[in-house]
Design a protein around this motif. Structure first.
Motif, PDB file in Angstrom:
ATOM      1  N   LEU A  82       0.836  -1.257   0.018  1.00  0.00           N
ATOM      2  CA  LEU A  82      -0.139   0.136  -0.541  1.00  0.00           C
ATOM      3  C   LEU A  82       0.602   1.251  -0.342  1.00  0.00           C
ATOM      4  N   ALA A  83       1.983   1.072   0.866  1.00  0.00           N
ATOM      5  CA  ALA A  83       2.608   2.240   0.932  1.00  0.00           C
ATOM      6  C   ALA A  83       3.395   2.631  -0.632  1.00  0.00           C
ATOM      7  N   ASP A  84       3.635   1.730  -0.983  1.00  0.00           N
ATOM      8  CA  ASP A  84       4.442   1.754  -2.663  1.00  0.00           C
ATOM      9  C   ASP A  84       3.428   2.413  -3.674  1.00  0.00           C
ATOM     10  N   TYR A  85       2.590   1.468  -3.736  1.00  0.00           N
ATOM     11  CA  TYR A  85       0.994   2.100  -4.440  1.00  0.00           C
ATOM     12  C   TYR A  85       0.880   3.601  -4.137  1.00  0.00           C
ATOM     13  N   VAL A  86       0.918   4.300  -2.619  1.00  0.00           N
ATOM     14  CA  VAL A  86       0.435   5.578  -2.255  1.00  0.00           C
ATOM     15  C   VAL A  86       1.306   6.448  -2.718  1.00  0.00           C
ATOM     16  N   SER A  87       3.298   5.957  -2.836  1.00  0.00           N
ATOM     17  CA  SER A  87       3.718   6.884  -3.305  1.00  0.00           C
ATOM     18  C   SER A  87       4.530   7.429  -4.534  1.00  0.00           C
ATOM     19  N   VAL A  88       3.378   5.817  -5.526  1.00  0.00           N
ATOM     20  CA  VAL A  88       3.809   6.140  -7.373  1.00  0.00           C
ATOM     21  C   VAL A  88       2.752   7.353  -7.410  1.00  0.00           C
ATOM     22  N   VAL A  89       1.852   7.172  -6.965  1.00  0.00           N
ATOM     23  CA  VAL A  89       0.629   7.496  -7.272  1.00  0.00           C
ATOM     24  C   VAL A  89       0.937   9.316  -6.701  1.00  0.00           C
ATOM     25  N   ALA A  90       1.704   9.578  -5.789  1.00  0.00           N
ATOM     26  CA  ALA A  90       1.811  10.612  -5.683  1.00  0.00           C
ATOM     27  C   ALA A  90       2.986  11.429  -6.271  1.00  0.00           C
ATOM     28  N   SER A  91       3.815  10.374  -6.475  1.00  0.00           N
ATOM     29  CA  SER A  91       4.350  10.808  -7.421  1.00  0.00           C
ATOM     30  C   SER A  91       4.167  12.018  -8.883  1.00  0.00           C
ATOM     31  N   PHE A  92       3.150  11.255  -8.986  1.00  0.00           N
ATOM     32  CA  PHE A  92       2.371  12.638 -10.141  1.00  0.00           C
ATOM     33  C   PHE A  92       1.859  13.862  -9.524  1.00  0.00           C
ATOM     34  N   ASN A  93       1.879  13.885  -8.588  1.00  0.00           N
ATOM     35  CA  ASN A  93       1.581  14.992  -7.724  1.00  0.00           C
ATOM     36  C   ASN A  93       2.340  16.429  -7.256  1.00  0.00           C
ATOM     37  N   LYS A  94       1.631  17.788  -7.078  1.00  0.00           N
ATOM     38  CA  LYS A  94       2.996  18.429  -6.231  1.00  0.00           C
ATOM     39  C   LYS A  94       2.940  17.773  -4.492  1.00  0.00           C
ATOM     40  N   LYS A  95       3.858  18.172  -4.075  1.00  0.00           N
ATOM     41  CA  LYS A  95       4.096  17.844  -2.554  1.00  0.00           C
ATOM     42  C   LYS A  95       2.772  18.030  -2.189  1.00  0.00           C
ATOM     43  N   GLY A  96       1.539  17.190  -1.088  1.00  0.00           N
ATOM     44  CA  GLY A  96       0.538  17.190  -0.265  1.00  0.00           C
ATOM     45  C   GLY A  96      -0.541  18.007  -1.192  1.00  0.00           C
ATOM     46  N   GLN A  97      -0.499  17.623  -2.626  1.00  0.00           N
ATOM     47  CA  GLN A  97      -1.226  17.724  -3.188  1.00  0.00           C
ATOM     48  C   GLN A  97      -2.009  16.191  -3.840  1.00  0.00           C
ATOM     49  N   TRP A  98      -2.906  16.465  -4.443  1.00  0.00           N
ATOM     50  CA  TRP A  98      -3.802  14.506  -5.340  1.00  0.00           C
ATOM     51  C   TRP A  98      -4.283  15.303  -5.921  1.00  0.00           C
ATOM     52  N   LYS A  99      -4.389  15.852  -7.404  1.00  0.00           N
ATOM     53  CA  LYS A  99      -4.859  16.451  -7.993  1.00  0.00           C
ATOM     54  C   LYS A  99      -4.742  15.500  -9.266  1.00  0.00           C
ATOM     55  N   VAL A 100      -3.843  15.117  -9.600  1.00  0.00           N
ATOM     56  CA  VAL A 100      -4.048  14.095 -10.667  1.00  0.00           C
ATOM     57  C   VAL A 100      -3.380  12.679 -10.587  1.00  0.00           C
ATOM     58  N   TYR A 101      -4.382  11.222 -10.739  1.00  0.00           N
ATOM     59  CA  TYR A 101      -4.622  10.300 -10.976  1.00  0.00           C
ATOM     60  C   TYR A 101      -3.616   9.618 -11.953  1.00  0.00           C
ATOM     61  N   PRO A 102      -2.583   8.737 -12.287  1.00  0.00           N
ATOM     62  CA  PRO A 102      -2.424   7.783 -13.117  1.00  0.00           C
ATOM     63  C   PRO A 102      -3.020   6.673 -13.450  1.00  0.00           C
ATOM     64  N   GLY A 103      -3.213   6.209 -14.645  1.00  0.00           N
ATOM     65  CA  GLY A 103      -4.802   5.425 -14.945  1.00  0.00           C
ATOM     66  C   GLY A 103      -3.119   4.303 -15.187  1.00  0.00           C
ATOM     67  N   SER A 104      -3.607   3.229 -15.319  1.00  0.00           N
ATOM     68  CA  SER A 104      -2.856   1.699 -15.395  1.00  0.00           C
ATOM     69  C   SER A 104      -1.658   2.025 -16.599  1.00  0.00           C
ATOM     70  N   PRO A 105      -1.778   2.889 -17.191  1.00  0.00           N
ATOM     71  CA  PRO A 105      -0.694   3.402 -18.094  1.00  0.00           C
ATOM     72  C   PRO A 105       0.659   3.802 -17.171  1.00  0.00           C
ATOM     73  N   PHE A 106      -0.135   5.033 -17.142  1.00  0.00           N
ATOM     74  CA  PHE A 106       1.315   5.573 -16.133  1.00  0.00           C
ATOM     75  C   PHE A 106       1.917   5.113 -15.054  1.00  0.00           C
ATOM     76  N   VAL A 107       0.883   3.873 -14.656  1.00  0.00           N
ATOM     77  CA  VAL A 107       1.639   3.080 -13.368  1.00  0.00           C
ATOM     78  C   VAL A 107       2.683   2.341 -13.972  1.00  0.00           C
ATOM     79  N   VAL A 108       2.193   2.023 -15.357  1.00  0.00           N
ATOM     80  CA  VAL A 108       3.008   0.602 -15.866  1.00  0.00           C
ATOM     81  C   VAL A 108       3.997   1.233 -16.047  1.00  0.00           C
ATOM     82  N   HIS A 109       4.420   2.302 -16.734  1.00  0.00           N
ATOM     83  CA  HIS A 109       5.607   3.481 -16.835  1.00  0.00           C
ATOM     84  C   HIS A 109       6.595   3.873 -16.361  1.00  0.00           C
TER      85      HIS A 109
END
Length: 296
Positions: A82-109
């Motif tokens: 779970l920590a790894d997953y949240v870290s991956v999603v967080a890498s697409f957002n500025k610190k402290g913000q949750w405005k972008v969600y990566p779909g499967s293509p970007f998670v894989v990439h």
């Protein structure tokens, strides 16, 4: 035919389950030096705005990543997957913000190895999403390692199996709006295991009151057992919210989904044994909440 848009559902509980498992699988596959071919048969638009019109209309991310991420900070022993997953999603957002969600293509990439060894093949039929996907991928400047095609993923997948490297990860997650998608998924897995028996095949499906949805995991178990291959099946249900007086029987949308993995890494089951109970504790909201984890 083209009514489904994942933008309405991005970051929901089903994405939490799907992408937690996808990240865990890819982490394991990356340990081996041999190049990997990853295929997403129903790629969607690739990137989604959680503060945009679609996600804002549905509010589904509020019962998914937007609920999970802050809750994990309060836990002492967060499941590594779970920590790894949240870290991956967080890498697409500025610190402290949750405005972008990566779909499967970007998670894989995000988890492909640098240097162009690995390849990602993306298929999407929805005209608007296919155009958006192509634009998002172009911004990656990933070159030849990512290919996008507006073609049928079920059929187009066949050309890539077996891959030259003899290593492949295939994600199959159609919308299932069309009833025939369930039969196409089972036929696809059957064909894949004939073409390339050692590939890792990942199927996502909704758990809804439809006979085909309940039959799908059973049929996949039968196909995989007949092929003599191992499998892992995981489900997550967040449960139903009790209606307040005067609300009537309002629809609550999708409340549960499942993942079926053929040839799962041996590390996946222990990872999900730790992660699934925490998903239920955080995202569960009422009657029927829970999870299933079983394997061959």
């Amino acid at each position: 035919m083209y009514s489904y848009r994942h933008a309405f559902h991005a970051g929901n509980h089903a994405d939490v389950l799907k992408h937690t498992m996808l990240v865990a699988i890819l982490r394991h596959l990356a340990l081996k030096d041999t190049p990997l071919v990853a295929v997403d048969t129903h790629a969607g638009a690739g990137l989604y705005r959680l503060d945009g019109e679609y996600a804002g209309t549905s509010g589904e991310a509020q019962d998914g990543i937007l609920k999970l991420a802050p809750a994990l900070r309060a836990l002492e022993n967060v499941a590594p997957a779970l920590a790894d997953y949240v870290s991956v999603v967080a890498s697409f957002n500025k610190k402290g913000q949750w405005k972008v969600y990566p779909g499967s293509p970007f998670v894989v990439h995000e988890l492909l190895r640098e240097g162009g060894r690995d390849r990602l093949k993306l298929f999407e039929m929805h005209p608007t999403d296919a155009k958006a996907l192509a634009g998002h991928v172009a911004q990656m400047e990933a070159g030849r390692e990512v290919a996008v095609a507006r073609t049928d993923g079920f059929e187009s997948l066949k050309a890539f199996l077996p891959p030259p490297s003899r290593r492949a990860l295939v994600l199959i997650d159609p919308s299932y709006e069309i009833k025939s998608d369930y039969a196409k998924v089972t036929a696809c897995i059957q064909d894949c295991l004939k073409r390339f028996p050692t590939g890792v095949y990942v199927v996502w499906y909704p758990i809804i009151p439809r006979p085909e949805a309940h039959e799908l995991p059973r049929r996949l178990k039968t196909i995989t057992n007949n092929a003599g291959k191992p499998w892992l099946h995981a489900t997550l249900s967040i449960g139903h919210v009790a209606h307040q007086p005067g609300e009537g029987n309002q629809p609550q949308g999708l409340t549960a989904s499942g993942m079926f993995v053929v040839n799962p890494p041996h590390t996946l089951k222990p990872a999900m044994q730790a992660a699934l109970p925490q998903m239920v504790d955080i995202l569960g909201r009422g009657r029927g909440k829970g999870h299933v984890l079983e394997s061959s």
